[in-house]
Design a protein around this motif. Sequence first.
Motif, mmCIF file in Angstrom:
data_model
loop_
_atom_site.group_PDB
_atom_site.id
_atom_site.type_symbol
_atom_site.label_atom_id
_atom_site.label_comp_id
_atom_site.label_asym_id
_atom_site.label_seq_id
_atom_site.Cartn_x
_atom_site.Cartn_y
_atom_site.Cartn_z
ATOM 1 N N GLY A 1 0.818 -1.207 0.000
ATOM 2 C CA GLY A 1 0.000 0.000 0.000
ATOM 3 C C GLY A 1 0.845 1.247 0.000
ATOM 4 N N SER A 2 0.253 2.337 0.465
ATOM 5 C CA SER A 2 0.957 3.616 0.482
ATOM 6 C C SER A 2 0.420 4.488 1.598
ATOM 7 N N ILE A 3 1.264 5.423 2.043
ATOM 8 C CA ILE A 3 0.888 6.393 3.068
ATOM 9 C C ILE A 3 1.174 7.773 2.485
ATOM 10 N N LYS A 4 0.121 8.441 2.049
ATOM 11 C CA LYS A 4 0.269 9.742 1.396
ATOM 12 C C LYS A 4 0.982 10.747 2.297
ATOM 13 N N ASP A 5 1.959 11.465 1.722
ATOM 14 C CA ASP A 5 2.718 12.532 2.385
ATOM 15 C C ASP A 5 3.794 12.023 3.346
ATOM 16 N N ALA B 1 -7.725 5.111 6.407
ATOM 17 C CA ALA B 1 -7.299 3.822 5.863
ATOM 18 C C ALA B 1 -8.377 3.178 4.993
ATOM 19 N N LYS B 2 -8.004 2.830 3.767
ATOM 20 C CA LYS B 2 -8.846 2.068 2.859
ATOM 21 C C LYS B 2 -8.217 0.692 2.702
ATOM 22 N N ILE B 3 -8.957 -0.344 3.095
ATOM 23 C CA ILE B 3 -8.401 -1.689 3.145
ATOM 24 C C ILE B 3 -9.117 -2.589 2.146
ATOM 25 N N LYS B 4 -8.325 -3.254 1.308
ATOM 26 C CA LYS B 4 -8.876 -4.176 0.314
ATOM 27 C C LYS B 4 -8.103 -5.476 0.401
#
Length: 230
Positions: free
Chosen positions: A27-31, A109-112
């Motif tokens: 995933g990613s963590i913006k900023d 958090a968006k979890i898929k």
Amino acid sequence: MKRFAFIISLLIVSSCAKDNSNFTLKGSIKDLKKGTVYLQKIDDTLLISIDSLIINGESQFELHTYLEGPEVLYLKLDKNGQDSGIIPFFADKGVTEINTTLKNFFMDAKIKGSVQHDKLEEYQMMMSKFKDKNLDLIKNNLEAQRSQDSILMASSLKEYNNLIIRKYLYTINFAINNKDSEVAPYLAVSEIPDANLRYLDTINNALTPEIKSSKYGKALQDLIAQRKKQ
């Protein structure tokens, strides 16, 4: 020198986790420019790290571990030596993706990923409604105390007790209706461990053989056994 040794140990842990993994969290963590992300799990009531990654410039991450079966894991962010938050999720073999932001690490958090997590989010959505109602009752109770309205205080207390009962009953029914999911015994153990033994037994008896033999299925049976001894 100590920092260098710490970095080397993180790289070794990460390498070993990847070599033997059947689960990937990406995933990613913006900023986020610099920090360390950890993949964690609960082991004998303690939260331990099973993989980690130092982020320097790139907001993307990828973590790995080996799962014997579906279980709740945690994504932790450490920024500048300070704990910046933790995100729980229900993991299963394969790939789960979490995208979030540095500003609101948990809330955004968006979890898929696993079907178990989808089911857990369904439950959590209803629990958020119970939480909102609970906040309204707290507000009403405070107003009643300020005005010294004993009737309103008694009414809000009764509503609060009814809300707790409804929350427990919803959790019990949700677990029984999802008896073929690891989420069922997990909710029994984590959300209502102090429920009447009759209800815990009902959930346990409803579980499919596969779920009974899962990590949380065994945990539920252990909980029931301990409660019966008491």
